[in-house]
Scaffold this active site. Structure first.
Site, PDB file in Angstrom:
ATOM      1  N   LYS A  67      12.354 -42.070   1.463  1.00  0.00           N
ATOM      2  CA  LYS A  67      11.210 -41.201   1.193  1.00  0.00           C
ATOM      3  C   LYS A  67       9.996 -41.849   1.816  1.00  0.00           C
ATOM      4  O   LYS A  67       9.724 -43.023   1.575  1.00  0.00           O
ATOM      5  CB  LYS A  67      10.979 -40.949  -0.285  1.00  0.00           C
ATOM      6  N   GLN A 131       3.136 -33.768 -12.003  1.00  0.00           N
ATOM      7  CA  GLN A 131       4.283 -34.488 -12.556  1.00  0.00           C
ATOM      8  C   GLN A 131       4.615 -34.045 -13.978  1.00  0.00           C
ATOM      9  O   GLN A 131       5.778 -34.068 -14.388  1.00  0.00           O
ATOM     10  CB  GLN A 131       4.025 -35.998 -12.518  1.00  0.00           C
ATOM     11  N   GLY A 215       3.578 -42.823 -15.043  1.00  0.00           N
ATOM     12  CA  GLY A 215       2.400 -42.733 -14.194  1.00  0.00           C
ATOM     13  C   GLY A 215       1.932 -44.011 -13.532  1.00  0.00           C
ATOM     14  O   GLY A 215       1.360 -43.977 -12.456  1.00  0.00           O
ATOM     15  N   SER A 289       9.496 -45.700 -15.850  1.00  0.00           N
ATOM     16  CA  SER A 289       9.945 -45.168 -14.566  1.00  0.00           C
ATOM     17  C   SER A 289       8.928 -45.480 -13.479  1.00  0.00           C
ATOM     18  O   SER A 289       7.747 -45.179 -13.625  1.00  0.00           O
ATOM     19  CB  SER A 289      10.124 -43.649 -14.693  1.00  0.00           C
TER      20      SER A 289
END
Length: 337
Positions: A67, A131, A215, A289
């Site tokens: 990515k 998100q 975040g 995450s």
């Protein structure tokens, strides 16, 4: 032929169910050593921007990719080049803003599936941006939600978000005036903000809560305070190597005791049954995450397969053109000789 898949293609082909299944499966392979993960790297640009790049491979499925994205003056632009690992063929170029949101949401959905209490039904969502959309959809896909409370700094935006998702999910989604009001007695907490300072305090968190925090992926940023991190008896991340570089919530909470990292596990271990995501109803559990490239590769591969099946995308004869050019060049050389 390489297939160009636009944002419109991705939006119309990819469902959250597909994204969750793809992320869960590739993380099972991660646990088995069948998926390769390289952490994100950032090239800082002179005009207040970054080029970000991260790579991964799903060895079993035969896909490898990256990515790539820029963040310049607040605008982000995403691209996933997807290759066949056995031949090196460039299968697709996938515009990946929507894909990124869906795969990030899917990962939280997987973490919630394996770590939240089965009866968890109330969600506190901190953030109402792009998100947050993937987060609420994914959590609703794996738990029978009966109540969602949303807080973000912009009252108009959070009210609009709540109205939209109440209609989509057909459950109460209520905008509230503070993060504390959202978090109070919630079964599941999701933080999806751009905050640099903690937006959720440990004192607000009820026993038995599961937390997904997505975040803060710079070391100087955080969404949870030290108490919130300490409240978590089980902490999992997507990739420990990357978390030690980017996971500001943990980096700052563990600054005084680096040995704390020894108790951090990867979500792939939970999915594979190597580490229990929860052992009792009173534990506070945390999934931090940062986002890893095998999620992008797995979800891009799913979109690619759906596109082939449904005749979507635009074919680009990149390699065919190169081959023709090489053939002409070789023919010229042979005629001269």
């Amino acid at each position: 032929m390489t297939l160009l898949l636009t944002e419109k293609d991705v939006r119309e082909l990819l469902t959250m169910h597909d994204a969750i299944a793809a992320v869960e499966e590739v993380m099972r392979r991660q646990a088995a050593g069948q998926a390769i993960v390289h952490p994100r790297h950032r090239l800082e640009l002179p005009d207040k921007g970054f080029l970000h790049y991260m790579a991964g491979a799903d060895v079993t499925a035969g896909f490898v990719g990256m990515k790539l994205y820029t963040s310049v003056h607040g605008a982000l632009r995403f691209l996933v080049p997807l290759y066949r690992s056995t031949t090196g063929e460039l299968l697709a170029l996938v515009e990946a803003e929507h894909l990124s949101m869906m795969r990030t949401g899917a990962a939280s959905g997987v973490a919630t599936k394996f770590m939240a209490r089965k009866e968890a039904s109330t969600l506190a969502l901190i953030g109402s941006g792009l998100q947050a959309r993937g987060q609420i959809e994914a959590v609703a896909a794996v738990r029978n939600l009966t109540d969602v409370r949303v807080y973000s700094r912009n009252a108009e935006r959070r009210a609009k978000f709540a109205n939209e998702w109440e209609e989509k999910l057909e459950i109460p989604v209520n905008p509230v005036d503070s993060a504390e009001a959202a978090v109070h007695n919630a079964d599941i907490i999701v933080t999806a903000t751009t905050a640099s300072k903690a937006v959720v305090e440990g004192a607000w968190i009820a026993a038995g809560t599961h937390i997904n925090t997505i975040g803060a992926n710079f070391p100087q940023k955080r969404e949870l305070d030290d108490t919130a991190v300490r409240r978590a008896s089980r902490i999992v991340v997507d990739f420990v190597e990357q978390a030690k570089i980017e996971a500001g919530d943990l980096i700052q909470a563990f600054a005084a005791n680096a040995a704390s990292w020894n108790s951090v596990h990867e979500l792939s271990e939970v999915i594979a049954g190597k580490f229990p995501g929860r052992e009792n109803a009173n534990e506070v559990t945390l999934f931090k995450s940062s986002g890893i490239a095998i999620w992008d590769v797995a979800v891009a591969a799913k979109v690619y397969e759906l596109a082939l099946a449904k005749g979507r995308g635009t074919q680009i004869p990149l390699w065919e053109s190169n081959s023709k050019a090489q053939s002409k060049s070789q023919a010229k050389s042979q005629s001269k000789s």
